[in-house]
Design a protein around this motif. Sequence first.
Motif, PDB file in Angstrom:
ATOM      1  N   LYS A  92      26.120  27.073  36.423  1.00 42.55           N
ATOM      2  CA  LYS A  92      25.271  26.529  37.242  1.00 42.55           C
ATOM      3  C   LYS A  92      26.078  25.347  38.030  1.00 42.55           C
ATOM      4  CE  LYS A  92      20.544  24.550  37.536  1.00 42.55           C
ATOM      5  NZ  LYS A  92      19.253  24.278  36.735  1.00 42.55           N
ATOM      6  N   THR A  93      26.559  24.411  37.387  1.00 44.67           N
ATOM      7  CA  THR A  93      27.292  23.437  37.966  1.00 44.67           C
ATOM      8  C   THR A  93      28.150  23.591  39.167  1.00 44.67           C
ATOM      9  OG1 THR A  93      27.216  21.971  35.948  1.00 44.67           O
ATOM     10  CG2 THR A  93      28.680  21.205  37.788  1.00 44.67           C
ATOM     11  N   LEU A  94      28.974  24.726  38.688  1.00 39.90           N
ATOM     12  CA  LEU A  94      29.989  25.482  39.883  1.00 39.90           C
ATOM     13  C   LEU A  94      29.418  25.986  40.966  1.00 39.90           C
ATOM     14  CD1 LEU A  94      33.039  26.596  37.758  1.00 39.90           C
ATOM     15  CD2 LEU A  94      32.774  24.636  38.935  1.00 39.90           C
TER      16      LEU A  94
ATOM     17  N   ILE B 228      35.256  28.234  44.104  1.00 46.12           N
ATOM     18  CA  ILE B 228      35.107  27.853  42.780  1.00 46.12           C
ATOM     19  C   ILE B 228      33.844  28.241  42.078  1.00 46.12           C
ATOM     20  CG2 ILE B 228      36.546  25.597  43.770  1.00 46.12           C
ATOM     21  CD1 ILE B 228      33.789  23.951  43.823  1.00 46.12           C
ATOM     22  N   GLY B 229      33.025  28.802  42.712  1.00 44.91           N
ATOM     23  CA  GLY B 229      31.747  29.162  41.973  1.00 44.91           C
ATOM     24  C   GLY B 229      30.995  30.642  42.391  1.00 44.91           C
ATOM     25  N   PRO B 230      30.430  30.628  43.624  1.00 46.40           N
ATOM     26  CA  PRO B 230      29.953  31.538  44.102  1.00 46.40           C
ATOM     27  C   PRO B 230      30.702  32.812  44.259  1.00 46.40           C
ATOM     28  CG  PRO B 230      29.172  29.802  45.278  1.00 46.40           C
ATOM     29  CD  PRO B 230      30.309  29.301  44.503  1.00 46.40           C
TER      30      PRO B 230
ATOM     31  N   VAL C 271      35.265  27.193  34.944  1.00 45.65           N
ATOM     32  CA  VAL C 271      34.210  27.710  34.518  1.00 45.65           C
ATOM     33  C   VAL C 271      33.585  27.405  33.036  1.00 45.65           C
ATOM     34  CG1 VAL C 271      34.857  30.207  33.722  1.00 45.65           C
ATOM     35  CG2 VAL C 271      32.558  29.474  34.956  1.00 45.65           C
ATOM     36  N   GLU C 272      34.542  27.431  32.086  1.00 49.54           N
ATOM     37  CA  GLU C 272      34.249  26.922  30.659  1.00 49.54           C
ATOM     38  C   GLU C 272      34.079  25.559  30.466  1.00 49.54           C
ATOM     39  OE1 GLU C 272      33.281  29.100  28.522  1.00 49.54           O
ATOM     40  OE2 GLU C 272      33.277  30.874  29.693  1.00 49.54           O
ATOM     41  N   ARG C 273      34.474  24.723  31.206  1.00 49.98           N
ATOM     42  CA  ARG C 273      34.354  23.357  31.357  1.00 49.98           C
ATOM     43  C   ARG C 273      33.279  22.530  31.977  1.00 49.98           C
ATOM     44  NH1 ARG C 273      40.961  21.480  32.173  1.00 49.98           N
ATOM     45  NH2 ARG C 273      41.855  22.979  30.385  1.00 49.98           N
ATOM     46  N   ALA C 274      33.140  23.184  33.176  1.00 47.29           N
ATOM     47  CA  ALA C 274      32.018  22.536  34.078  1.00 47.29           C
ATOM     48  C   ALA C 274      30.734  23.282  33.936  1.00 47.29           C
ATOM     49  CB  ALA C 274      32.384  22.538  35.406  1.00 47.29           C
TER      50      ALA C 274
ATOM     51  N   PRO D  89      18.984  28.810  34.468  1.00 46.87           N
ATOM     52  CA  PRO D  89      19.357  27.990  33.344  1.00 46.87           C
ATOM     53  C   PRO D  89      21.139  27.949  33.311  1.00 46.87           C
ATOM     54  CG  PRO D  89      18.679  30.126  32.682  1.00 46.87           C
ATOM     55  CD  PRO D  89      18.340  30.217  34.185  1.00 46.87           C
ATOM     56  N   GLU D  90      21.650  27.050  32.630  1.00 47.35           N
ATOM     57  CA  GLU D  90      23.024  26.971  32.307  1.00 47.35           C
ATOM     58  C   GLU D  90      23.087  28.157  31.037  1.00 47.35           C
ATOM     59  OE1 GLU D  90      26.213  27.125  32.608  1.00 47.35           O
ATOM     60  OE2 GLU D  90      25.859  25.311  33.753  1.00 47.35           O
TER      61      GLU D  90
END
Length: 315
Positions: free
Chosen positions: A151-153, A199-201, A145-148, A271-272
Motif C-alpha cells: 500500500k505504501t509503495l 516503484i509501485g503501480p 516491496v517487502e520492506r515498505a 488494506p496492507e
Amino acid sequence: MMFTGAAVIPAILQLMILPFCPGSPRYLYITKLDREKATNALVKLRGTALVEEELQEISNEASMVRTEPKISFRSLVANPVLRQPLVICVIIQLAQQLSGINAVIYYSTSIFKNALSGNEEYASYATLGIGAVNVIMTIVSAILVERAGRKTLLLWGLGGMFIFSLLLTGGLLLKNYGIYWGSYVCILAVIFYVISFAIGPGSIPWFIVAEVFSQGARSAAISISVLVNWAANGTVGLVYPEFQKGLKEYNFVPFTVLLALFWVFIYYKVPETKGKTVEEMTEIFKRNTIEKKSITANTHYSEKQPLVTDDDNHD
C-alpha cells in the motif's frame, strides 16, 4: 528491420532460462500434492532452508482449499466477502493503466519530439533512457516491496505520478509560451513519472490478487483482473492520440484527475497485505462486510422509527 528482428533475442533467452526456474511452491503443494518439491522450490526461492513457517502457511491454505468449493465468476461477484477484494484488485489494475503510463511508453518519442522542438534523434535517445529507468526502478521496487509494504509503495508511486503529470503539463505550457527550459521540465517530469510508476503501480497489481484471494477464487479473480488491465491498456493506446489532438498541452490532465481519484481510493479502501496470510486477509474482508451490514441495518432501523416531537412528549 534489424532492430525489429532483435526483439526475438529476449524471447529465446527466456526459453533457455525457464527450465532452471523453480516451480510455484503453492502450485506444487496444493495442486500437485508434492510437499517435497514445494519445499525445495521454497528453499531455492528464499535462499534459506528455514522455510517451515511459510510451508505451514501453505499447508493451512491447502487444508482450506480441500473444503472450499471452486468459485465461479458469478459467485465472485455475488458474494460480498469476495466482491470487496475483487473491486480492490480491479481498481488497482485500472490505476496502473489509466495512470497514463502507456501513453508515455507508446508515445514517448512523440512527446519528447514535441518537447524538443522536433529533434527526432534526441527524442529517440530520451525514449531509450525511459526504458532503462523503468527496468532499473522495477528491480529497486522488488527490493523495497517487502520492506515498505504494498500500500505504501502504491501511494508513493501514484502520488509521484500525479505530481509529475502536473509538471509535464506545466512544462508543455512553458514551451508553448516560448520559454526554452520548458523542454527540460518535460523531460525531467517524464523520467520521474516513470520512476514513480516503477516503484509501485508497475509491479504490485500483478501479484496483489494472489495475496487477497484463496486458491478456490484466485483463478477467476486473476482472469477478471487481467481482462480489465488489458482492456484499459488498449483504451489508453486508442484514446491518447485524440487527447493530444484535442487537448494540446493539456493532454495529460485526464490522467492527472484519475491519479488523484485512484490515490484517494487506495488510501481509504485498500488494506496492507505485507506480512499477512490469505486467511488473515479473508478475515479482514469478512469483518469489513459485517461492519458494513451492521451500519446499513442501523441506518434502516433509524429511518423507520417515528419522529418524536415535544407535543408527543407533553401528551
